[in-house]
Design a protein around this motif. Structure first.
Motif, PDB file in Angstrom:
ATOM      1  N   THR A 177      35.157  44.884  35.207  1.00 35.42           N
ATOM      2  CA  THR A 177      34.308  44.173  36.168  1.00 35.42           C
ATOM      3  C   THR A 177      34.749  42.730  36.380  1.00 35.42           C
ATOM      4  O   THR A 177      34.055  41.958  37.043  1.00 35.42           O
ATOM      5  N   GLY A 178      35.897  42.338  35.807  1.00 41.65           N
ATOM      6  CA  GLY A 178      36.499  41.051  36.133  1.00 41.65           C
ATOM      7  C   GLY A 178      36.337  39.955  35.105  1.00 41.65           C
ATOM      8  O   GLY A 178      37.019  38.925  35.194  1.00 41.65           O
ATOM      9  N   GLU A 179      35.430  40.106  34.138  1.00 41.94           N
ATOM     10  CA  GLU A 179      35.247  39.053  33.148  1.00 41.94           C
ATOM     11  C   GLU A 179      36.484  38.919  32.271  1.00 41.94           C
ATOM     12  O   GLU A 179      37.189  39.896  32.012  1.00 41.94           O
ATOM     13  N   VAL A 180      36.729  37.690  31.796  1.00 39.15           N
ATOM     14  CA  VAL A 180      37.903  37.416  30.964  1.00 39.15           C
ATOM     15  C   VAL A 180      37.470  36.771  29.658  1.00 39.15           C
ATOM     16  O   VAL A 180      36.583  35.899  29.650  1.00 39.15           O
ATOM     17  N   ILE A 181      38.075  37.204  28.560  1.00 34.77           N
ATOM     18  CA  ILE A 181      37.893  36.550  27.273  1.00 34.77           C
ATOM     19  C   ILE A 181      39.248  36.401  26.594  1.00 34.77           C
ATOM     20  O   ILE A 181      40.184  37.152  26.870  1.00 34.77           O
ATOM     21  N   PHE A 182      39.356  35.385  25.731  1.00 38.31           N
ATOM     22  CA  PHE A 182      40.452  35.278  24.778  1.00 38.31           C
ATOM     23  C   PHE A 182      39.907  35.715  23.427  1.00 38.31           C
ATOM     24  O   PHE A 182      38.849  35.243  22.995  1.00 38.31           O
ATOM     25  N   VAL A 183      40.617  36.600  22.746  1.00 32.51           N
ATOM     26  CA  VAL A 183      40.197  37.105  21.439  1.00 32.51           C
ATOM     27  C   VAL A 183      41.225  36.694  20.406  1.00 32.51           C
ATOM     28  O   VAL A 183      42.427  36.900  20.601  1.00 32.51           O
ATOM     29  N   SER A 184      40.748  36.127  19.277  1.00 32.46           N
ATOM     30  CA  SER A 184      41.660  35.668  18.235  1.00 32.46           C
ATOM     31  C   SER A 184      42.018  36.793  17.286  1.00 32.46           C
ATOM     32  O   SER A 184      41.386  37.858  17.282  1.00 32.46           O
ATOM     33  N   GLU A 185      43.010  36.538  16.460  1.00 30.91           N
ATOM     34  CA  GLU A 185      43.457  37.530  15.489  1.00 30.91           C
ATOM     35  C   GLU A 185      42.368  37.858  14.473  1.00 30.91           C
ATOM     36  O   GLU A 185      42.351  38.954  13.903  1.00 30.91           O
ATOM     37  N   ASP A 186      41.441  36.916  14.225  1.00 33.48           N
ATOM     38  CA  ASP A 186      40.372  37.168  13.264  1.00 33.48           C
ATOM     39  C   ASP A 186      39.043  37.522  13.929  1.00 33.48           C
ATOM     40  O   ASP A 186      38.000  37.509  13.283  1.00 33.48           O
ATOM     41  N   GLY A 187      39.081  37.849  15.224  1.00 29.21           N
ATOM     42  CA  GLY A 187      37.904  38.408  15.882  1.00 29.21           C
ATOM     43  C   GLY A 187      37.030  37.444  16.648  1.00 29.21           C
ATOM     44  O   GLY A 187      36.054  37.867  17.275  1.00 29.21           O
ATOM     45  N   ASN A 188      37.329  36.143  16.653  1.00 26.90           N
ATOM     46  CA  ASN A 188      36.558  35.228  17.487  1.00 26.90           C
ATOM     47  C   ASN A 188      36.919  35.448  18.955  1.00 26.90           C
ATOM     48  O   ASN A 188      38.039  35.837  19.280  1.00 26.90           O
ATOM     49  N   TYR A 189      35.977  35.202  19.831  1.00 27.85           N
ATOM     50  CA  TYR A 189      36.299  35.326  21.249  1.00 27.85           C
ATOM     51  C   TYR A 189      35.732  34.163  22.042  1.00 27.85           C
ATOM     52  O   TYR A 189      34.710  33.573  21.673  1.00 27.85           O
ATOM     53  N   VAL A 190      36.437  33.808  23.104  1.00 25.06           N
ATOM     54  CA  VAL A 190      36.066  32.694  23.975  1.00 25.06           C
ATOM     55  C   VAL A 190      36.041  33.192  25.409  1.00 25.06           C
ATOM     56  O   VAL A 190      37.074  33.581  25.951  1.00 25.06           O
ATOM     57  N   PRO A 191      34.867  33.200  26.052  1.00 29.30           N
ATOM     58  CA  PRO A 191      34.803  33.615  27.454  1.00 29.30           C
ATOM     59  C   PRO A 191      35.424  32.557  28.377  1.00 29.30           C
ATOM     60  O   PRO A 191      35.383  31.359  28.089  1.00 29.30           O
ATOM     61  N   VAL A 192      35.976  33.016  29.492  1.00 27.01           N
ATOM     62  CA  VAL A 192      36.506  32.140  30.523  1.00 27.01           C
ATOM     63  C   VAL A 192      35.710  32.392  31.801  1.00 27.01           C
ATOM     64  O   VAL A 192      35.554  33.544  32.226  1.00 27.01           O
ATOM     65  N   ALA A 193      35.183  31.322  32.392  1.00 29.28           N
ATOM     66  CA  ALA A 193      34.354  31.467  33.588  1.00 29.28           C
ATOM     67  C   ALA A 193      35.177  31.996  34.757  1.00 29.28           C
ATOM     68  O   ALA A 193      36.409  31.891  34.782  1.00 29.28           O
ATOM     69  N   ALA A 194      34.498  32.568  35.739  1.00 33.23           N
ATOM     70  CA  ALA A 194      35.166  33.091  36.932  1.00 33.23           C
ATOM     71  C   ALA A 194      35.959  31.976  37.617  1.00 33.23           C
ATOM     72  O   ALA A 194      35.522  30.816  37.638  1.00 33.23           O
ATOM     73  N   PRO A 195      37.137  32.279  38.168  1.00 31.57           N
ATOM     74  CA  PRO A 195      37.963  31.237  38.787  1.00 31.57           C
ATOM     75  C   PRO A 195      37.392  30.797  40.130  1.00 31.57           C
ATOM     76  O   PRO A 195      36.682  31.548  40.798  1.00 31.57           O
ATOM     77  N   TRP A 196      37.717  29.582  40.504  1.00 31.57           N
ATOM     78  CA  TRP A 196      37.386  29.109  41.849  1.00 31.57           C
ATOM     79  C   TRP A 196      38.537  28.231  42.345  1.00 31.57           C
ATOM     80  O   TRP A 196      39.319  27.704  41.557  1.00 31.57           O
ATOM     81  N   ALA A 197      38.617  28.062  43.655  1.00 32.31           N
ATOM     82  CA  ALA A 197      39.584  27.158  44.286  1.00 32.31           C
ATOM     83  C   ALA A 197      38.978  26.666  45.594  1.00 32.31           C
ATOM     84  O   ALA A 197      38.320  27.429  46.307  1.00 32.31           O
ATOM     85  N   THR A 198      39.197  25.387  45.889  1.00 35.82           N
ATOM     86  CA  THR A 198      38.615  24.750  47.069  1.00 35.82           C
ATOM     87  C   THR A 198      39.675  23.918  47.767  1.00 35.82           C
ATOM     88  O   THR A 198      40.435  23.199  47.110  1.00 35.82           O
TER      89      THR A 198
END
Length: 316
Positions: A177-198
């Motif tokens: 559905t388009g969502e993005v996360i970065f996942v670390s080797e030890d299981g932490n994750y960081v969401p990334v907001a939807a991109p925009w450009a203007t």
């Protein structure tokens, strides 16, 4: 009369065009007339780019400007501390709270723009201007919720329109559905907001994410109607104590059965409020896709934030 000057819609557009045009001129003039040795001695160009970004960006509040110590801007917003080195060769470091204590992660600036060392604008934006006269730039901001926002300023049609971002020890993933996360080797994750450009007229420009190896790329798709400069951005969202649940390969295979999917949802629902009747069907769909992923089967990962219950298929 209320004491305020009325500005028509047409005048507002013309004012915006004048602002963006003068900013582009400032960036180009700075690149050609200010030597790298003197770039850090003035914030005029950085303030101009910061104003451009503020015009283009979605309505968000910046954190209070941080402290500049030994060539690094240190900013705190809630439980998040962000350190942005002025050296263009060094990565941004962010430390945030999580369920296990603290999580520290780094983000590299995109390689696609060759930039000089950074300058801190009055509002706390760290601006890295291009080394040439393209009008390009990279700018880093800390928002008041602790998010890290990295903007690229695209100076013209000949400039790069794809920008890659890496986090050491993390792998980016994108859901169906388009969502993005970065996942670390030890299981932490960081969401990334939807991109925009203007663009320079305030119009949205088509943009999307793509994952290539260990990099998250933002792709900006301009057309003949696009006015430059264009501002584009991803934002990393540090939500503090967030929790996700990753299934093993055996569990992923098992939850293709509806009863097993409901049981797994019940485990997840102890941490996050979610309706298992609908979520169970979503689990089954993703589990079947995971079993068919090539060249290797994948495992399911459920996120708790920012959108509870988004499922990613990660390497097992």
């Amino acid at each position: 009369m209320n004491g305020h000057t009325h500005v028509s819609a047409t005048e507002a557009v013309h004012n915006r065009l004048r602002v963006w045009g003068s900013v582009a001129a400032v960036v180009a003039l700075t690149a050609t007339m200010v030597s790298p040795a003197h770039a850090s001695e003035t914030t005029d160009d950085a303030d101009a780019i910061a104003s451009l970004i503020q015009e283009a960006a979605p309505a968000t509040d910046l954190s209070e400007p941080g402290d500049l110590v030994a060539g690094e801007l240190s900013t705190e917003a809630g439980d998040v501390q962000s350190i942005v080195p002025l050296s263009a060769e060094e990565a941004i470091t962010v430390t945030s709270a999580n369920g296990a204590g603290e999580q520290t992660a780094t983000i590299d600036l995109p390689d696609e723009i060759d930039v000089k060392d950074g300058v801190v604008a009055d509002d706390g934006t760290v601006v890295f201007a291009a080394t040439d006269d393209s009008g390009d730039a990279v700018a880093v901001q800390t928002l008041d919720d602790g998010s890290t926002r990295i903007q690229t300023v695209i100076g013209g049609s000949a400039s790069a329109h794809e920008f890659g971002y890496r986090m050491s020890g993390y792998q980016p993933y994108q859901s169906d559905t388009g969502e993005v996360i970065f996942v670390s080797e030890d299981g932490n994750y960081v969401p990334v907001a939807a991109p925009w450009a203007t663009d320079a007229n305030g119009n949205p420009v088509e943009t999307r994410y793509e994952i290539r190896g260990d990099e998250l790329f933002q792709i900006v798709v301009a057309d003949d109607s696009t006015s430059y400069p264009v501002v584009a951005d991803p934002s990393w969202q540090w939500y503090g104590p967030i929790w996700g649940m990753k299934l093993t390969r055996a569990e992923t295979s098992r939850v293709r059965d509806y009863a097993a999917a409901l049981g797994m949802c019940a485990v997840f629902a102890r941490q996050v409020s979610i309706a298992c009747s609908a979520f169970g069907s979503y689990i089954i769909l993703q589990a079947n896709l995971a079993q068919g992923d090539s060249p290797a089967k994948t495992c399911l990962f459920f996120t708790a934030a920012p959108v509870p219950g988004v499922i990613f298929r990660l390497g097992c």
